[in-house]
Design a protein around this motif. Sequence first.
Motif, PDB file in Angstrom:
ATOM      1  N   ALA A 231       0.818  -1.213   0.000  1.00 54.76           N
ATOM      2  CA  ALA A 231       0.000   0.000   0.000  1.00 54.76           C
ATOM      3  C   ALA A 231       0.853   1.264   0.000  1.00 54.76           C
ATOM      4  CB  ALA A 231      -0.930  -0.005   1.215  1.00 54.76           C
ATOM      5  N   THR A 232       2.117   1.155   0.371  1.00 55.98           N
ATOM      6  CA  THR A 232       3.036   2.291   0.342  1.00 55.98           C
ATOM      7  C   THR A 232       3.482   2.628  -1.081  1.00 55.98           C
ATOM      8  OG1 THR A 232       4.925   0.816   0.635  1.00 55.98           O
ATOM      9  CG2 THR A 232       3.939   1.763   2.630  1.00 55.98           C
ATOM     10  N   GLY A 233       3.173   1.766  -2.044  1.00 56.21           N
ATOM     11  CA  GLY A 233       3.642   1.941  -3.404  1.00 56.21           C
ATOM     12  C   GLY A 233       4.963   1.253  -3.667  1.00 56.21           C
ATOM     13  N   ARG A 234       5.519   0.611  -2.650  1.00 55.18           N
ATOM     14  CA  ARG A 234       6.782  -0.100  -2.810  1.00 55.18           C
ATOM     15  C   ARG A 234       6.526  -1.563  -3.172  1.00 55.18           C
ATOM     16  NH1 ARG A 234       7.317   4.476  -3.063  1.00 55.18           N
ATOM     17  NH2 ARG A 234       8.626   5.824  -1.767  1.00 55.18           N
ATOM     18  N   LEU A 235       7.555  -2.198  -3.719  1.00 53.08           N
ATOM     19  CA  LEU A 235       7.440  -3.594  -4.088  1.00 53.08           C
ATOM     20  C   LEU A 235       7.462  -4.468  -2.838  1.00 53.08           C
ATOM     21  CD1 LEU A 235       9.932  -3.694  -7.086  1.00 53.08           C
ATOM     22  CD2 LEU A 235       7.457  -3.392  -7.165  1.00 53.08           C
ATOM     23  N   VAL A 236       6.710  -5.556  -2.883  1.00 50.96           N
ATOM     24  CA  VAL A 236       6.746  -6.526  -1.791  1.00 50.96           C
ATOM     25  C   VAL A 236       8.142  -7.156  -1.761  1.00 50.96           C
ATOM     26  CG1 VAL A 236       5.798  -8.705  -0.935  1.00 50.96           C
ATOM     27  CG2 VAL A 236       4.281  -7.003  -1.989  1.00 50.96           C
ATOM     28  N   PRO A 237       8.805  -7.206  -0.608  1.00 49.12           N
ATOM     29  CA  PRO A 237      10.146  -7.798  -0.538  1.00 49.12           C
ATOM     30  C   PRO A 237      10.164  -9.222  -1.090  1.00 49.12           C
ATOM     31  CG  PRO A 237       9.626  -6.663   1.503  1.00 49.12           C
ATOM     32  CD  PRO A 237       8.360  -6.688   0.703  1.00 49.12           C
ATOM     33  N   ARG A 238      11.244  -9.568  -1.741  1.00 50.33           N
ATOM     34  CA  ARG A 238      11.348 -10.884  -2.361  1.00 50.33           C
ATOM     35  C   ARG A 238      11.284 -12.018  -1.343  1.00 50.33           C
ATOM     36  NH1 ARG A 238      13.128 -11.732  -7.671  1.00 50.33           N
ATOM     37  NH2 ARG A 238      13.302  -9.813  -8.901  1.00 50.33           N
ATOM     38  N   SER A 239      11.538 -11.728  -0.083  1.00 48.62           N
ATOM     39  CA  SER A 239      11.450 -12.747   0.958  1.00 48.62           C
ATOM     40  C   SER A 239      10.009 -13.146   1.258  1.00 48.62           C
ATOM     41  CB  SER A 239      12.109 -12.240   2.243  1.00 48.62           C
ATOM     42  OG  SER A 239      11.493 -11.034   2.683  1.00 48.62           O
ATOM     43  N   HIS A 240       9.048 -12.347   0.806  1.00 53.38           N
ATOM     44  CA  HIS A 240       7.630 -12.615   1.061  1.00 53.38           C
ATOM     45  C   HIS A 240       7.103 -13.605   0.019  1.00 53.38           C
ATOM     46  CE1 HIS A 240       3.308 -11.929   1.538  1.00 53.38           C
ATOM     47  NE2 HIS A 240       3.579 -11.263   2.660  1.00 53.38           N
ATOM     48  N   PRO A 241       6.272 -14.565   0.427  1.00 54.93           N
ATOM     49  CA  PRO A 241       5.779 -15.567  -0.526  1.00 54.93           C
ATOM     50  C   PRO A 241       4.927 -15.006  -1.657  1.00 54.93           C
ATOM     51  CG  PRO A 241       4.659 -15.763   1.597  1.00 54.93           C
ATOM     52  CD  PRO A 241       5.815 -14.848   1.800  1.00 54.93           C
ATOM     53  N   GLN A 242       4.377 -13.809  -1.483  1.00 54.60           N
ATOM     54  CA  GLN A 242       3.547 -13.199  -2.517  1.00 54.60           C
ATOM     55  C   GLN A 242       4.304 -12.166  -3.355  1.00 54.60           C
ATOM     56  OE1 GLN A 242       0.223 -12.461   0.622  1.00 54.60           O
ATOM     57  NE2 GLN A 242      -0.806 -12.378  -1.353  1.00 54.60           N
ATOM     58  N   ALA A 243       5.619 -12.122  -3.213  1.00 52.79           N
ATOM     59  CA  ALA A 243       6.398 -11.074  -3.877  1.00 52.79           C
ATOM     60  C   ALA A 243       6.327 -11.156  -5.394  1.00 52.79           C
ATOM     61  CB  ALA A 243       7.849 -11.137  -3.423  1.00 52.79           C
ATOM     62  N   MET A 244       6.385 -12.373  -5.935  1.00 55.42           N
ATOM     63  CA  MET A 244       6.455 -12.565  -7.380  1.00 55.42           C
ATOM     64  C   MET A 244       5.128 -13.073  -7.946  1.00 55.42           C
ATOM     65  SD  MET A 244       9.538 -11.660  -8.164  1.00 55.42           S
ATOM     66  CE  MET A 244       9.541 -12.196  -9.881  1.00 55.42           C
ATOM     67  N   ILE A 245       4.816 -12.621  -9.145  1.00 53.27           N
ATOM     68  CA  ILE A 245       3.664 -13.129  -9.894  1.00 53.27           C
ATOM     69  C   ILE A 245       4.228 -14.025 -10.996  1.00 53.27           C
ATOM     70  CG2 ILE A 245       1.692 -12.528 -11.349  1.00 53.27           C
ATOM     71  CD1 ILE A 245       1.622  -9.842  -9.846  1.00 53.27           C
TER      72      ILE A 245
ATOM     73  N   VAL B   4      -2.817  -4.090  -4.317  1.00 57.59           N
ATOM     74  CA  VAL B   4      -1.741  -4.307  -3.347  1.00 57.59           C
ATOM     75  C   VAL B   4      -2.139  -5.475  -2.448  1.00 57.59           C
ATOM     76  CG1 VAL B   4      -1.082  -1.875  -3.405  1.00 57.59           C
ATOM     77  CG2 VAL B   4      -2.689  -2.670  -1.668  1.00 57.59           C
ATOM     78  N   ILE B   5      -1.179  -6.017  -1.709  1.00 57.94           N
ATOM     79  CA  ILE B   5      -1.477  -7.195  -0.891  1.00 57.94           C
ATOM     80  C   ILE B   5      -1.964  -6.823   0.506  1.00 57.94           C
ATOM     81  CG2 ILE B   5       0.243  -8.536  -2.161  1.00 57.94           C
ATOM     82  CD1 ILE B   5       1.976  -8.451   0.433  1.00 57.94           C
ATOM     83  N   ASP B   6      -1.915  -5.515   0.850  1.00 54.63           N
ATOM     84  CA  ASP B   6      -2.229  -5.128   2.223  1.00 54.63           C
ATOM     85  C   ASP B   6      -3.198  -3.948   2.311  1.00 54.63           C
ATOM     86  OD1 ASP B   6      -0.412  -3.358   1.148  1.00 54.63           O
ATOM     87  OD2 ASP B   6       0.794  -3.171   2.986  1.00 54.63           O
ATOM     88  N   GLY B   7      -4.092  -3.831   1.328  1.00 51.02           N
ATOM     89  CA  GLY B   7      -5.047  -2.740   1.389  1.00 51.02           C
ATOM     90  C   GLY B   7      -5.774  -2.539   0.077  1.00 51.02           C
TER      91      GLY B   7
END
Length: 245
Positions: free
Chosen positions: A166-180, A201-204
């Motif tokens: 929701a901040t407009g930043r990319l989800v960190p690659r360590s997160h399971p949802q980072a990549m599509i 976004v994944i959080d909002g």
Amino acid sequence: MQRIDLNADLGEGIGDDAAMLGLVSSANIACGGHASDPSLMLASLQLAKARGVQIGAHPGYADPANFGRVVVPMEPAVIRAMVAAQIGALQGVARLCGAKVAYVKAHGALANLAADQRPVADAIAETAASAGLGLLAISGTELQAAGEAAGITTTAEIFADRAYLATGRLVPRSHPQAMIHDPKAALTRLISYLDTGLMPVIDGEPIALQAQSICIHGDSPEAVQMARVIRAGLAERGISVASFV
């Protein structure tokens, strides 16, 4: 007809660059920091030139063991020198084959740090300006603002294969949802964004972003299929793919 740029990070010694260069309109070519060497730079530049693809320098932390995806603490002045050296290396090799470098796009952890830290962003943007180059930056970041403040051509990008916060930043690659990974899912999200200007976004709730370029990571296993599906899907909707400069 609407148009948009399609870019990919290439020249990294991973993936099918030849296939990707038949699908994208801009190539961010690694220049010896996180990946590449003079021979690979030359081969990548020659192929990009032959395909009529716009060329950008893709500097990153000189940490190939981590593929430039881990922050290496350094002062902005040191970042400026590092980026300048990598841009210069690519420009020097480009002269051997008559290719032209048009812009700079920071790689990995360096780009993510510049997204939030203005001194880092200024170091990159000012170095691009000193080299007479434009800047490709993640949409809505300090790096985009720094490029605009430096008075250089600054193009904002979104990512087809990365999830957003929701901040407009990319989800960190360590997160399971980072990549599509699913090209069709990536295209569906992309078309929704192009229709509405809102990025899920994944959080909002979806957020507003502006972009003139779409990035696909060339090192992912599904990169070529992703690029084919996205390019075909854009064409079906009357959207042409063309470089931003």
